[in-house]
Design a protein around this motif. Structure first.
Motif: not given
Length: 250
Positions: A43-49, A65-73, A75-82
C-alpha cells in the motif's frame, strides 16, 4: 455396520478442525504478521510513489524527471519501510524475550504461586475450580513455560516474531507496489500519463484491499473502500500541489 457406528462417525467429523479456521502450524498470529508487513509495504509503495509521480506530473515534468523522482521515491521508501519494520519488530521481539525471561524466573522460584495464577486464569475463562486446577497442573507438567506464556502473556515461545522476515517482506512489497505507478507514469504518452496512472493505481489498491481482506478473513468492502479512498485523496492533493507550483512559476 455395528450398533455404535452411527455415533462414532459424527463425533469423528466434529473433532477435526473447522473449515477455514487457522489450525495449521504458525496459527493466525503468524499469518497476520506477514500479512500486515506485506499489505502495509504494498500500500505504501503504491500510494507514496503514485502521489510523488502524479505531483511531479502536475508540475509538467518530463519523462526523465518523472523517472528520476519515481526511482528516488522507490529506493528511499523501500529502505525506509524495511528499516522501520525491522526496528518495530525487533522491539516487539525484545519485549517478548524479556517477558519470557521473567516467566522462567518466576516458574523456577515460585512454582506454586505460578500454578495458582494459571488456575485463576482458567477459572476466569469459565472453567470450574476443580477442572481449572487439573488443566493447569497437566499443562504445567507437559511444558510449564509454554503453558504460562500463552495463558498469561499471549506468547508462543516457539514462534517469536522475526524482524528480518518482516523487513524483507516490507521491502519487497513496497518495491513491487511502487513499480506500478512508476511504469504507469513513464511509459504512456504525455497527455495520457495522469489518467492511466490514476486508473492503474486505484485498480491496484482495490485489488490489494480485496486480497488483504480475503487473507485475513475480514469484510472485503470496507478494506477496498479504505484503500481506494486513501489513494485517490493522496493523488488529488499532490497533483493539485504540483499544478499550483507549475502555475506559480510560469
Amino acid at each position: 455396520m455395528g450398533p455404535g457406528d452411527d455415533d462414532r462417525e459424527p463425533h469423528s467429523a466434529a473433532a477435526g478442525p473447522h473449515a477455514g479456521e487457522p489450525h495449521e502450524a504458525g496459527g493466525l498470529s503468524g499469518r497476520l504478521n506477514w500479512l500486515r508487513a506485506g499489505v502495509l509495504g504494498a500500500n505504501d509503495g503504491v500510494v507514496s510513489t503514485a502521489g510523488l509521480v502524479v505531483g511531479v506530473a502536475g508540475a509538467r515534468a518530463t519523462a526523465e524527471e518523472l523517472l528520476t523522482a519515481g526511482l528516488a521515491g522507490l529506493l528511499a521508501g523501500s529502505l525506509s519501510m524495511a528499516a522501520g519494520e525491522y526496528v518495530s519488530v525487533s522491539t516487539q521481539r525484545d519485549s517478548e524475550r524479556a517477558a519470557l525471561a521473567t516467566e522462567r524466573r518466576e516458574l523456577a522460584t515460585e512454582p506454586q504461586a505460578e500454578l495458582d495464577e494459571l488456575t485463576d486464569l482458567y477459572i476466569g475463562k469459565g472453567l470450574s475450580p476443580h477442572l481449572a486446577r487439573q488443566v493447569a497442573t497437566e499443562l504445567t507438567a507437559h511444558d510449564p513455560l509454554a503453558a504460562h506464556a500463552e495463558a498469561e502473556l499471549g506468547i508462543n515461545p516457539k514462534e517469536l516474531v522475526n524482524p528480518w522476515n518482516a523487513a524483507a517482506a516490507s521491502l519487497a512489497a513496497f518495491t513491487v507496489g511502487a513499480l506500478l505507478p512508476l511504469l504507469a507514469i513513464v511509459l504512456p504518452p504525455a497527455d495520457a500519463r495522469v489518467p492511466i496512472t490514476v486508473t492503474a493505481v486505484l485498480l491496484a489498491l482495490a485489488a490489494c484491499g480485496w486480497g488483504s481482506a480475503r487473507l485475513g478473513a475480514a469484510p472485503v468492502r470496507p478494506a477496498v473502500l479504505r484503500n481506494v479512498a486513501g489513494g485517490a485523496l493522496a493523488m488529488a492533493v499532490t497533483y493539485a500541489a504540483g499544478a499550483l507550483l507549475h502555475a506559480s512559476t510560469r
